[in-house]
Design a protein around this motif. Structure first.
Motif, PDB file in Angstrom:
ATOM      1  N   TYR A  33       0.829  -1.193   0.000  1.00 30.94           N
ATOM      2  CA  TYR A  33       0.000   0.000   0.000  1.00 30.94           C
ATOM      3  C   TYR A  33       0.873   1.257   0.000  1.00 30.94           C
ATOM      4  CZ  TYR A  33      -3.132  -3.431   2.231  1.00 30.94           C
ATOM      5  OH  TYR A  33      -3.863  -4.559   2.543  1.00 30.94           O
ATOM      6  N   GLU A  96      -3.269 -10.591   3.912  1.00 31.91           N
ATOM      7  CA  GLU A  96      -4.679 -10.287   4.092  1.00 31.91           C
ATOM      8  C   GLU A  96      -5.397 -11.156   5.119  1.00 31.91           C
ATOM      9  OE1 GLU A  96      -5.331  -6.881   2.061  1.00 31.91           O
ATOM     10  OE2 GLU A  96      -6.824  -8.068   3.105  1.00 31.91           O
ATOM     11  N   ALA A  98      -4.224 -12.965   7.672  1.00 33.56           N
ATOM     12  CA  ALA A  98      -3.721 -12.889   9.051  1.00 33.56           C
ATOM     13  C   ALA A  98      -3.883 -11.504   9.653  1.00 33.56           C
ATOM     14  CB  ALA A  98      -2.258 -13.297   9.093  1.00 33.56           C
ATOM     15  N   GLY A  99      -4.000 -10.504   8.825  1.00 30.81           N
ATOM     16  CA  GLY A  99      -4.031  -9.147   9.348  1.00 30.81           C
ATOM     17  C   GLY A  99      -2.642  -8.673   9.705  1.00 30.81           C
ATOM     18  N   GLY A 100      -2.551  -7.470  10.185  1.00 30.94           N
ATOM     19  CA  GLY A 100      -1.248  -6.917  10.546  1.00 30.94           C
ATOM     20  C   GLY A 100      -0.643  -6.174   9.375  1.00 30.94           C
ATOM     21  N   TRP A 101      -0.887  -4.888   9.353  1.00 29.83           N
ATOM     22  CA  TRP A 101      -0.271  -4.027   8.353  1.00 29.83           C
ATOM     23  C   TRP A 101       1.045  -3.523   8.927  1.00 29.83           C
ATOM     24  CZ3 TRP A 101      -5.130  -5.356   7.976  1.00 29.83           C
ATOM     25  CH2 TRP A 101      -5.823  -5.216   6.765  1.00 29.83           C
ATOM     26  N   TYR A 102       2.120  -3.582   8.141  1.00 31.09           N
ATOM     27  CA  TYR A 102       3.425  -3.151   8.601  1.00 31.09           C
ATOM     28  C   TYR A 102       3.880  -1.978   7.740  1.00 31.09           C
ATOM     29  CZ  TYR A 102       3.397  -7.364  11.339  1.00 31.09           C
ATOM     30  OH  TYR A 102       3.045  -8.336  12.244  1.00 31.09           O
ATOM     31  N   PHE A 103       4.291  -0.900   8.414  1.00 32.03           N
ATOM     32  CA  PHE A 103       4.600   0.344   7.729  1.00 32.03           C
ATOM     33  C   PHE A 103       6.096   0.614   7.669  1.00 32.03           C
ATOM     34  CE2 PHE A 103       0.527   2.530   7.079  1.00 32.03           C
ATOM     35  CZ  PHE A 103      -0.315   1.676   7.765  1.00 32.03           C
TER      36      PHE A 103
END
Lengths: 112, 113
Positions: A33, A96, A98-103
Motif C-alpha cells: 500500500y 490479508e 492474518a491481518g497486521g499491516w506493517y509500515f
C-alpha cells in the motif's frame, strides 16, 4: 533487517518537478500500500497492490502513478509536483488473511 | 464519510495513570481492529489488535475493550509512562477481502513525569 523499507527518507523539490519513492518489503506479504499522512497526521490510503495487481485507487490525481515490478516492491512516481503534495508518504504491506499491516518509516516530501 | 471516529484528539496523563482512547466505527462488516503507535519521525507500528469474537484483549499494559453492539472499541494503557508519549491510531478493516485499513484521526498522548 528492516521489514518495510522506503527511500528516500526526505525529499525536497521544486513545484513542477517529477519524483519517485521506492518501497521494498521482505515479509513475503502479498499486498502492498501507499498511504499519505497530512500535516494533521491523518493517514489516508492512496493505492493498494495485491501480487502486482492494482486493487485500490482512492481517487488520487493521475499525477500519482504506482508501479509494482514484483510483489516485494511498490514504487510511487509523482509528476508535476504541487505544493499540496507536501506530506509524509508511507509504504505498508500486509498478509490479508492474518491481518497486521506493517509500515515503513515514511518519506517526508516537501514541495517548495 | 468518516468510517472510524476517534477521540479524544489529545490526551495528557500523569505518569502511572490510565490512558483511555475511544473509537467508534460504522461498517458492521469490519472484522479486524488494530491499534497503532507512532513516534515522531517514525512509521505507525502495530501495538495490539482484536477480532470481534472477543470482548477484550490484553498485552502487557495495553488492553483493547470491544463492544460489538455499540460498534465501539477502546485502548487502555495502564501505568502510563513518559515513553508511551506518542500518537495513537485506531483502525479497522475486513480481512481476506483485499480491503484497506481505515484509520481514525489519531490521539496525541502526552504522559507527564
Amino acid at each position: 533487517d528492516t521489514a518495510v523499507s522506503q527511500t528516500p527518507k526526505y525529499l525536497v523539490t521544486q513545484m513542477g518537478n517529477d519524483k519517485s519513492i521506492k518501497c521494498e518489503q521482505n515479509l513475503g506479504h502479498d499486498t502492498m500500500y501507499w498511504y499519505k499522512q497530512d500535516s494533521k497526521k491523518f493517514l489516508k490510503i492512496m493505492f493498494s497492490y495485491n501480487n502486482k495487481e492494482l486493487i485500490i485507487n482512492e481517487t488520487v490525481p493521475n499525477r500519482f502513478s504506482p508501479k509494482s515490478p514484483d510483489k516485494a516492491h511498490l514504487n510511487l512516481h509523482i509528476n508535476s509536483l504541487e505544493l499540496g503534495d507536501s506530506a509524509v508518504y508511507f509504504c505498508a504491506s500486509s498478509q490479508e488473511i492474518a491481518g497486521g499491516w506493517y509500515f515503513g518509516a515514511g518519506t517526508r516530501l516537501s514541495v517548495l | 464519510q468518516q468510517q472510524v471516529k476517534q477521540s479524544p484528539q489529545s490526551l495528557i496523563v500523569q505518569k502511572g495513570g490510565i490512558s483511555i482512547i475511544n473509537c467508534a466505527y460504522e461498517n458492521t462488516a469490519f472484522d479486524y481492529f488494530p491499534w497503532y503507535q507512532q513516534f515522531p519521525g517514525k512509521g505507525p507500528a502495530l501495538l495490539i489488535a482484536i477480532r470481534p469474537d472477543v470482548s477484550e484483549k490484553k498485552e502487557g499494559r495495553f488492553t483493547i475493550s470491544f463492544n460489538k453492539s455499540a460498534k465501539q472499541f477502546s485502548l487502555h494503557i495502564m501505568d502510563s509512562q513518559p515513553g508511551d508519549s506518542a500518537t495513537y491510531f485506531c483502525a479497522a478493516s475486513i480481512l481476506g477481502s483485499n480491503y484497506k485499513l481505515t484509520f481514525g484521526k489519531g490521539t496525541l498522548l502526552t504522559v507527564n513525569p
